[in-house]
Design a protein around this motif. Structure first.
Motif, PDB file in Angstrom:
ATOM      1  N   LEU A  65       0.665  -1.061  -0.011  1.00 14.78           N
ATOM      2  CA  LEU A  65       0.110  -0.119  -0.070  1.00 14.78           C
ATOM      3  C   LEU A  65       0.879   1.134  -0.082  1.00 14.78           C
ATOM      4  CD1 LEU A  65      -2.766  -1.403   2.351  1.00 14.78           C
ATOM      5  CD2 LEU A  65      -3.109  -0.870   0.036  1.00 14.78           C
ATOM      6  N   ALA A  66       1.953   1.341   0.725  1.00 18.85           N
ATOM      7  CA  ALA A  66       2.889   2.479   0.613  1.00 18.85           C
ATOM      8  C   ALA A  66       3.443   2.850  -0.711  1.00 18.85           C
ATOM      9  CB  ALA A  66       3.818   2.227   1.851  1.00 18.85           C
ATOM     10  N   ARG A  67       3.872   1.515  -1.239  1.00 17.17           N
ATOM     11  CA  ARG A  67       4.679   1.677  -2.689  1.00 17.17           C
ATOM     12  C   ARG A  67       3.369   2.254  -3.772  1.00 17.17           C
ATOM     13  NH1 ARG A  67       8.506   1.414  -0.697  1.00 17.17           N
ATOM     14  NH2 ARG A  67      10.317   0.083  -1.210  1.00 17.17           N
ATOM     15  N   ALA A  68       2.132   1.665  -3.641  1.00 19.24           N
ATOM     16  CA  ALA A  68       1.136   2.424  -4.521  1.00 19.24           C
ATOM     17  C   ALA A  68       0.927   3.861  -3.986  1.00 19.24           C
ATOM     18  CB  ALA A  68      -0.406   1.386  -4.222  1.00 19.24           C
ATOM     19  N   ALA A  69       0.791   4.195  -2.919  1.00 20.83           N
ATOM     20  CA  ALA A  69       0.345   5.406  -2.533  1.00 20.83           C
ATOM     21  C   ALA A  69       1.602   6.399  -2.933  1.00 20.83           C
ATOM     22  CB  ALA A  69       0.390   5.777  -0.901  1.00 20.83           C
ATOM     23  N   ASP A  70       2.809   5.893  -2.973  1.00 24.75           N
ATOM     24  CA  ASP A  70       3.952   6.583  -3.514  1.00 24.75           C
ATOM     25  C   ASP A  70       3.785   6.684  -5.165  1.00 24.75           C
ATOM     26  OD1 ASP A  70       6.223   8.149  -3.020  1.00 24.75           O
ATOM     27  OD2 ASP A  70       7.578   6.301  -3.544  1.00 24.75           O
ATOM     28  N   GLU A  71       3.552   5.754  -5.775  1.00 26.71           N
ATOM     29  CA  GLU A  71       3.351   5.613  -7.167  1.00 26.71           C
ATOM     30  C   GLU A  71       2.332   6.759  -7.454  1.00 26.71           C
ATOM     31  OE1 GLU A  71       4.373   4.236 -10.598  1.00 26.71           O
ATOM     32  OE2 GLU A  71       5.445   3.603  -8.758  1.00 26.71           O
ATOM     33  N   LEU A  72       1.258   6.640  -6.752  1.00 27.05           N
ATOM     34  CA  LEU A  72       0.008   7.838  -6.990  1.00 27.05           C
ATOM     35  C   LEU A  72       0.228   9.067  -6.640  1.00 27.05           C
ATOM     36  CD1 LEU A  72      -2.808   5.229  -5.778  1.00 27.05           C
ATOM     37  CD2 LEU A  72      -2.598   6.033  -8.159  1.00 27.05           C
ATOM     38  N   ASP A  73       1.479   9.400  -6.128  1.00 28.21           N
ATOM     39  CA  ASP A  73       1.792  10.735  -5.615  1.00 28.21           C
ATOM     40  C   ASP A  73       0.879  11.209  -4.602  1.00 28.21           C
ATOM     41  OD1 ASP A  73       4.054  11.948  -6.181  1.00 28.21           O
ATOM     42  OD2 ASP A  73       3.526  12.397  -8.451  1.00 28.21           O
ATOM     43  N   ALA A  74       0.718  10.459  -3.602  1.00 27.69           N
ATOM     44  CA  ALA A  74      -0.305  10.686  -2.604  1.00 27.69           C
ATOM     45  C   ALA A  74       0.206  11.951  -1.878  1.00 27.69           C
ATOM     46  CB  ALA A  74      -0.553   9.576  -1.719  1.00 27.69           C
ATOM     47  N   ASP A  75      -0.756  12.738  -1.470  1.00 23.67           N
ATOM     48  CA  ASP A  75      -0.656  13.895  -0.439  1.00 23.67           C
ATOM     49  C   ASP A  75      -0.976  13.305   0.886  1.00 23.67           C
ATOM     50  OD1 ASP A  75       0.341  16.280  -2.085  1.00 23.67           O
ATOM     51  OD2 ASP A  75      -1.269  15.593  -3.092  1.00 23.67           O
ATOM     52  N   VAL A  76      -2.156  12.943   0.862  1.00 20.50           N
ATOM     53  CA  VAL A  76      -2.932  12.380   1.791  1.00 20.50           C
ATOM     54  C   VAL A  76      -3.456  10.715   1.801  1.00 20.50           C
ATOM     55  CG1 VAL A  76      -4.784  12.627   3.789  1.00 20.50           C
ATOM     56  CG2 VAL A  76      -3.545  14.670   2.662  1.00 20.50           C
ATOM     57  N   VAL A  77      -3.381   9.978   2.735  1.00 19.99           N
ATOM     58  CA  VAL A  77      -3.334   8.415   2.678  1.00 19.99           C
ATOM     59  C   VAL A  77      -4.580   8.366   3.648  1.00 19.99           C
ATOM     60  CG1 VAL A  77      -3.048   6.006   2.661  1.00 19.99           C
ATOM     61  CG2 VAL A  77      -1.355   7.662   1.570  1.00 19.99           C
ATOM     62  N   VAL A  78      -5.747   8.142   3.505  1.00 14.84           N
ATOM     63  CA  VAL A  78      -7.046   8.044   4.653  1.00 14.84           C
ATOM     64  C   VAL A  78      -7.148   6.534   4.690  1.00 14.84           C
ATOM     65  CG1 VAL A  78      -8.877   9.060   5.674  1.00 14.84           C
ATOM     66  CG2 VAL A  78      -7.663  10.134   4.087  1.00 14.84           C
ATOM     67  N   CYS A  79      -6.897   5.975   6.081  1.00 19.39           N
ATOM     68  CA  CYS A  79      -7.346   4.389   6.373  1.00 19.39           C
ATOM     69  C   CYS A  79      -8.253   4.329   7.160  1.00 19.39           C
ATOM     70  CB  CYS A  79      -6.088   3.623   6.778  1.00 19.39           C
ATOM     71  SG  CYS A  79      -4.601   3.733   5.666  1.00 19.39           S
ATOM     72  N   GLY A  80      -8.996   3.406   7.246  1.00 11.01           N
ATOM     73  CA  GLY A  80      -9.804   2.962   8.457  1.00 11.01           C
ATOM     74  C   GLY A  80      -9.316   2.857   9.741  1.00 11.01           C
ATOM     75  N   GLU A  81      -9.860   2.832  10.964  1.00 12.86           N
ATOM     76  CA  GLU A  81      -9.072   2.583  12.254  1.00 12.86           C
ATOM     77  C   GLU A  81      -8.527   1.123  12.089  1.00 12.86           C
ATOM     78  OE1 GLU A  81     -11.553   3.506  15.588  1.00 12.86           O
ATOM     79  OE2 GLU A  81     -10.408   2.172  16.775  1.00 12.86           O
ATOM     80  N   GLU A  82      -9.469   0.262  11.768  1.00 12.88           N
ATOM     81  CA  GLU A  82      -9.015  -1.182  11.948  1.00 12.88           C
ATOM     82  C   GLU A  82      -9.933  -1.913  10.883  1.00 12.88           C
ATOM     83  OE1 GLU A  82      -8.090  -2.127  16.602  1.00 12.88           O
ATOM     84  OE2 GLU A  82      -9.730  -3.195  15.626  1.00 12.88           O
ATOM     85  N   SER A  83      -9.253  -3.148  10.639  1.00  9.54           N
ATOM     86  CA  SER A  83     -10.286  -3.971   9.645  1.00  9.54           C
ATOM     87  C   SER A  83     -10.751  -4.982  10.769  1.00  9.54           C
ATOM     88  CB  SER A  83      -9.240  -4.890   8.730  1.00  9.54           C
ATOM     89  OG  SER A  83      -8.384  -5.610   9.413  1.00  9.54           O
ATOM     90  N   THR A  84     -11.885  -5.273  10.333  1.00  8.32           N
ATOM     91  CA  THR A  84     -12.852  -6.287  11.452  1.00  8.32           C
ATOM     92  C   THR A  84     -12.348  -7.549  11.312  1.00  8.32           C
ATOM     93  OG1 THR A  84     -14.464  -6.421   9.701  1.00  8.32           O
ATOM     94  CG2 THR A  84     -14.947  -4.816  11.450  1.00  8.32           C
ATOM     95  N   ASP A  85     -11.678  -8.160  10.276  1.00 12.27           N
ATOM     96  CA  ASP A  85     -11.019  -9.580  10.239  1.00 12.27           C
ATOM     97  C   ASP A  85      -9.724  -9.774  10.935  1.00 12.27           C
ATOM     98  OD1 ASP A  85      -9.975  -8.199   8.018  1.00 12.27           O
ATOM     99  OD2 ASP A  85     -10.097  -9.959   6.777  1.00 12.27           O
ATOM    100  N   SER A  86      -8.840  -8.688  10.673  1.00 13.31           N
ATOM    101  CA  SER A  86      -7.448  -9.027  11.335  1.00 13.31           C
ATOM    102  C   SER A  86      -7.432  -7.842  12.529  1.00 13.31           C
ATOM    103  CB  SER A  86      -6.354  -8.492  10.350  1.00 13.31           C
ATOM    104  OG  SER A  86      -6.726  -7.960   9.313  1.00 13.31           O
ATOM    105  N   SER A  87      -8.188  -7.041  12.636  1.00 10.59           N
ATOM    106  CA  SER A  87      -8.291  -5.980  13.466  1.00 10.59           C
ATOM    107  C   SER A  87      -6.665  -5.894  14.302  1.00 10.59           C
ATOM    108  CB  SER A  87      -9.254  -6.331  14.579  1.00 10.59           C
ATOM    109  OG  SER A  87      -8.881  -7.625  15.341  1.00 10.59           O
TER     110      SER A  87
END
Ligand SMILES: Cc1cc2nc3c(=O)[nH]c(=O)nc-3n(C[C@H](O)[C@H](O)[C@H](O)COP(=O)(O)OP(=O)(O)OC[C@H]3O[C@@H](n4cnc5c(N)ncnc54)[C@H](O)[C@@H]3O)c2cc1C
Ligand SMILES: Nc1ncnc2c1ncn2[C@@H]1O[C@H](COP(=O)(O)O)[C@@H](O)[C@H]1O
Lengths: 264, 336
Positions: A107-129
């Motif tokens: 995900l970090a590489r993809a965000a970099d590739e997309l030239d992200a200024d901001v990456v907004v994730c959810g707090e947790e995933s309900t399966d791996s939490s």
């Protein structure tokens, strides 16, 4: 100010089994995840909402990204229906069995590739939490991070994002340099409903881009073999035995409570 | 410590401090860390990061650490992920611990990854049980799928083996003023200018510790924001007020009192859940209660499956009556 001040906002979203439908095989003690319909991770609705709201205030575009099997594109369609401008599916057999280290790398590489200024994730995933993927993305890229964020205030002209964060026993306001990774707190905004036109577009016309591990240059760094943690076993937790007695009146209940709390 | 960089030994516990107060979970981890270190025959090392925190290092020794490493500098106050992560990582790479335990607080979960990712370490989130096997491998156990299953996570080939641990699952280490150990000031490797973020304001209020209470009375969405009946019953039973995440998100109760997967684990003799539906994420935090009492208007609420005694009714009636019978003062009747 140039148009470059517009932000590219990347939203990592995850497909998870619908928690209400996950069962445990009583024989083997393993989870029957495959029976459960796959849905967008509930906290990620809050992340998408936070991203769309940032776009409205800062300008720019929102790109949803997921890492998963080909059918995980369904959550990208959901994100696009909600209002994301574009989406990328990171899919490759090589990703199989990744723990949070390689997952956040991809995900970090993809965000970099997309030239992200901001990456907004959810707090947790309900399966791996674990809640570890957002700080993991920030760490892989050496970017700032704002976890447990409840409110966001974009300052694109200063290349800054300000967040109100939940901290033990209170709150803080923090300004972070972009690029920055946010983990938005579950339930802290009201996710909008998908508009009908957008929904039809997402389901009929929209095609996400697809990137492999090789496209990201990380084939040798992902998957089970490159995951530091291994699941060494899974067992059903001993269910806690409870009386499950329904009492009819408050007197009976207060007697029970007196018994339980009596000094022994 | 040896010069062979393949050798990793010792159990480290991060002692979390903010403005002079130490998070309760840190002392819990010191107790558990002591057990693990005794089992593997290694040292227990406390790591303290902050400003003016020598006494915290000394207290960690009194509570069981063989050594305390103290990184003392204004750059660490108030907390930010960057400086904490960089300092911690430098120490981990230089001194090579085998096991590193961090409290699963918002702070611990925030920076743990900033150590584990660059150090190539394994990081297990939100553990509730810890053990070591015959070879000294950490067995980190955590609930998955709302506590229906327990997963054991191992980290066979990477060091250190890191874990964040939920607050309230272990007893805190007691203080013994006669214990000896070194408090070592370590080199601070972080420069103030490098930080990627700055704290504009910070307001910290109640850091109530609900994890040690013998009686916990928790309210949820069903209170509709009126916690007076919950507080009165807690008072009458000499217990602590707690809440579901719903009640915390609504701002009715401070986050420090949240019970559940993303809150605290409580282990009281008596847990009263009033107006709480019984979502898996909540139940995980109250499963260790000796006796659970539920008050809910909905006879089909899942909470009744997780309760010893349940009463179907409106908490605004049931709790004041209970409080009365148990000898407490009921809150004043609302004037009609
Ligand atoms: C990643 C993640 C992490 C989470 N972590 C946590 C956590 O740590 N802790 C936690 O608690 N939740 C957590 N949740 C949220 C959880 O899923 C539930 O949404 C939450 O617990 C609901 O709180 P509640 O039962 O108080 O409220 P509601 O769901 O609103 O339920 C209210 C209940 O009160 C009853 N009621 C209504 N009126 C009355 C009355 N007058 N008298 C008596 N009863 C009444 C209703 O019948 C209902 O059962 C998490 C969710 C996610 C996705
Ligand atoms: N496979 C994935 N693809 C995209 N985003 C993910 C993935 N796994 C985790 N995330 C993101 O990271 C957040 C926290 O997840 P976790 O660390 O698994 O609890 C999620 O809410 C998502 O925003």
């Amino acid at each position: 100010m140039t148009v470059d001040a517009d932000w590219t906002i990347v939203v990592p979203v995850k497909q998870v089994p619908d928690a209400d439908d996950v069962t445990i095989d009583p024989e083997t003690g393993t989870l029957n995840r495959s029976d459960a319909p796959a849905v967008l991770n509930a906290p990620d609705y809050n992340a998408v909402e936070a991203a769309l709201s940032l776009r409205e205030r800062a300008g720019g575009e929102v790109v949803a990204v997921t890492m998963g099997p080909p059918f995980a594109r369904a959550v990208l369609e959901t994100a696009v229906a909600l209002g994301a401008d574009d989406a990328v599916l990171l899919t490759d057999r090589a990703f199989g069995g990744s723990d949070t280290w390689p997952t956040s790398l991809a995900l970090a590489r993809a965000a970099d590739e997309l030239d992200a200024d901001v990456v907004v994730c959810g707090e947790e995933s309900t399966d791996s939490s674990t809640g570890q993927v957002p700080p993991g993305i920030a760490a892989h890229n050496g970017w700032a991070q704002l976890t447990y964020a409840e409110e966001l205030e974009p300052r694109p002209d200063d290349d800054e994002l300000v967040a109100v964060r939940d901290v033990e026993g209170g709150h803080e306001r923090v300004a972070a340099e972009t690029p920055v990774v946010v983990a938005f707190e579950y339930g802290e905004n009201e996710p909008r409903a998908a508009g009908l036109h957008r929904k039809i577009y997402a389901e009929t016309e929209f095609e996400p881009e697809e990137w492999s591990a090789e496209d990201l240059g990380i084939s040798e760094q992902v998957g089970l073999v490159n995951s530091p943690t291994k699941v060494g076993g899974m067992d059903t937790a001993d269910p806690v035995e409870r009386e499950q007695a329904v009492v009819d009146d408050v007197d009976a209940l207060s007697d029970r409570i007196t018994e339980v709390t009596a000094d022994d | 410590m040896t010069d062979d960089d393949t050798v990793h030994e010792d159990v480290w516990v991060f002692v979390e401090e903010h403005g002079g107060d130490v998070a309760g979970v840190s002392w819990e981890l010191l107790a558990k860390g002591r057990e693990l270190a005794d089992e593997t025959g290694e040292d227990l090392v406390a790591l303290v990061v902050g400003e003016g925190v020598d006494d915290v290092g000394a207290e960690a020794v009194e509570r069981g650490a063989d050594r305390a490493l103290v990184a003392d500098d204004p750059v660490f106050e108030p907390y930010r992920a960057g400086p904490y992560g960089d300092q911690f990582r430098a120490l981990v790479e230089e001194r090579r611990p085998s096991i590193v335990l961090i409290g699963g607080t918002t702070t611990g979960r925030d920076f743990a990854g900033r150590v584990a990712v660059p150090a190539d370490a394994g990081l297990t989130a939100d553990c509730t049980e810890l053990d070591v096997d015959d070879e000294g491998l950490l067995l980190a156990r955590r609930p998955t799928f709302g506590g229906d299953a327990m997963a054991t996570i191992k980290c066979p080939d990477h060091r250190p083996q890191m874990a964040t641990v939920r607050a309230g699952v272990f007893d805190a280490a007691e203080r013994d003023p006669d214990r000896d150990g070194d408090v070592e000031a370590v080199d601070v490797v972080v420069e103030a200018d490098d930080a990627l973020s700055r704290v504009l304001e910070r307001e910290v209020g109640d850091v109530a510790d609900i994890t040690d209470a013998d009686v916990v009375v928790a309210g949820g969405g069903g209170t509709e924001g009126d916690f007076a009946p919950v507080e009165a019953l807690a008072d009458a039973l000499d217990g602590e007020v707690a809440a579901s995440r719903k009640a915390v998100d609504e701002g009715w109760v401070e986050p420090a009192r949240q019970v559940g997967q993303t809150g605290k684990t409580v282990r009281p003799d008596l847990y009263v859940a009033a107006g709480i539906s019984g979502a898996v994420q909540h139940v995980e935090g109250m499963n260790d209660a000796e006796t659970v009492v539920a008050v809910n208007t909905d006879p089909n609420a899942p909470i009744f499956e997780h309760a010893d005694y349940g009463i179907v009714g409106d908490l605004h009636e049931v709790l004041p009556e209970l409080t009365d019978r148990l000898g407490g003062r009921s809150p004043p009747e609302p004037t009609a």
